[in-house]
Design an enzyme around this catalytic site. Structure first.
Site, PDB file in Angstrom:
ATOM      1  N   PRO A  53     -53.091  50.655 -66.738  1.00 55.14           N
ATOM      2  CG  PRO A  53     -52.145  52.463 -68.287  1.00 55.14           C
ATOM      3  CD  PRO A  53     -51.782  50.959 -67.508  1.00 55.14           C
ATOM      4  CG  ASP A  54     -60.315  50.315 -68.425  1.00 57.60           C
ATOM      5  OD1 ASP A  54     -60.179  49.237 -68.780  1.00 57.60           O
ATOM      6  OD2 ASP A  54     -61.416  50.831 -68.223  1.00 57.60           O
ATOM      7  CB  ALA A  55     -55.612  51.507 -72.289  1.00 55.62           C
ATOM      8  CG  ASN A 118     -61.868  54.466 -68.435  1.00 52.56           C
ATOM      9  OD1 ASN A 118     -62.528  55.597 -68.119  1.00 52.56           O
ATOM     10  ND2 ASN A 118     -62.178  53.416 -67.497  1.00 52.56           N
TER      11      ASN A 118
END
Length: 289
Positions: A53-55, A118
């Site tokens: 994930p974009d986290a 995100n």
């Protein structure tokens, strides 16, 4: 390392700049071949290509490695998404030195707390304005060349903090030395972007403005430029399109147990050879049969 026009040079020409989000060398080559002006080494595309994930999960080293792959594959200016800077002012200083040394044209730092999420998710925590301004100051102090740019990314509208917060932060970040401001919105229409642009001058903000028209996708490049946006970042369309294409190929193969059905829809192997310049290989010493 392939280097052409600088991002700063393109902005000074006062023509709209379309930056396409890429996540590897091949997507960088294809974006340049398609005639776009700049590349966005984006957090969502790179994170997704790693299967995470974009986290804030990938490290600075991992993001930098992918940005370098993109830099080496294309002569276009590269804007690197560096989340919230990967840490405090000391980390930001090191980050700028590393990215600039690799020929990256600009880093874009967002004013959210770690671990960032995100922008199209919920649950955002903004960084305290003065704390983030010090990150911008540190980034500018660390750079060595005049062409390198530090872009301050405003998440006020994303986090629901409102237009006044966005404008006041933008002015503060400009005073801290930012070279440009990215104003981000997830509304379906560009009304927030238009208002920010209209009020920026009255607030004393004279920096180039960037925008990411993911949700207000019907708004054209020309319309955004008239509003006052210098750089339009199409951040995630390539990675999303690649998922569509891969799912279609996989579904066809799973259903038919052969690739015959899809052969007319996928490029020949020679196209891959052409994209990466296989014909330029030195074949000296290889016997011809």
């Amino acid at each position: 390392m392939m280097v052409g026009k600088t991002l700063r040079g393109l902005i000074s020409a006062n023509a709209p700049i379309r930056a396409v989000g890429v996540h590897d060398g091949l997507s960088a080559i294809m974006a340049e071949n398609a005639g776009f002006e700049a590349l966005w080494a984006g957090g969502l595309g790179i994170s997704t290509s790693h299967g995470v994930p974009d986290a804030g999960i990938l490290t600075m080293t991992e993001f930098l490695q992918d940005a370098v792959r993109i830099r080496r594959a294309s002569s276009l200016p590269v804007i690197a998404d560096v989340d919230a800077g990967f840490g405090d002012v000391n980390v930001v200083r090191r980050m700028v030195g590393l990215y600039e040394a690799e020929g990256i044209d600009a880093v874009c730092i967002e004013d959210k707390q770690y671990p960032k999420r995100n922008s199209f998710l919920d649950g955002h925590l903004l960084e305290e304005p003065l704390t983030f301004a010090r990150k911008i100051e540190a980034a500018k102090a660390a750079q060595r060349g005049e062409s390198f740019m530090v872009v301050a990314r405003l998440e006020s509208l994303i986090a629901g903090a409102g237009m006044e917060d966005a404008l006041s932060r933008a002015v503060l970040y400009a005073k801290a030395g930012a070279d440009a401001i990215l104003v981000h919105s997830k509304e379906r229409r560009p009304d927030e972007i238009a208002e920010f642009c209209a009020r920026a001058g009255d607030a004393g903000l004279e920096l180039p403005l960037f925008a990411v028209p993911t949700t207000y996708h019907a708004t054209t490049v020309e319309s955004l430029h008239v509003m006052g946006i210098a750089v339009m970042i199409y951040a995630n369309q390539l990675i999303r399109g690649s998922v569509t294409a891969m799912e279609e190929v996989l579904t066809s193969l799973a259903r038919t147990s052969s690739t015959t059905e899809m052969e007319d829809q996928i490029v020949p192997v020679k196209r891959l050879f052409d994209l990466v310049g296989t014909e330029r290989l030195d074949n000296a010493g290889i016997p011809v049969r």
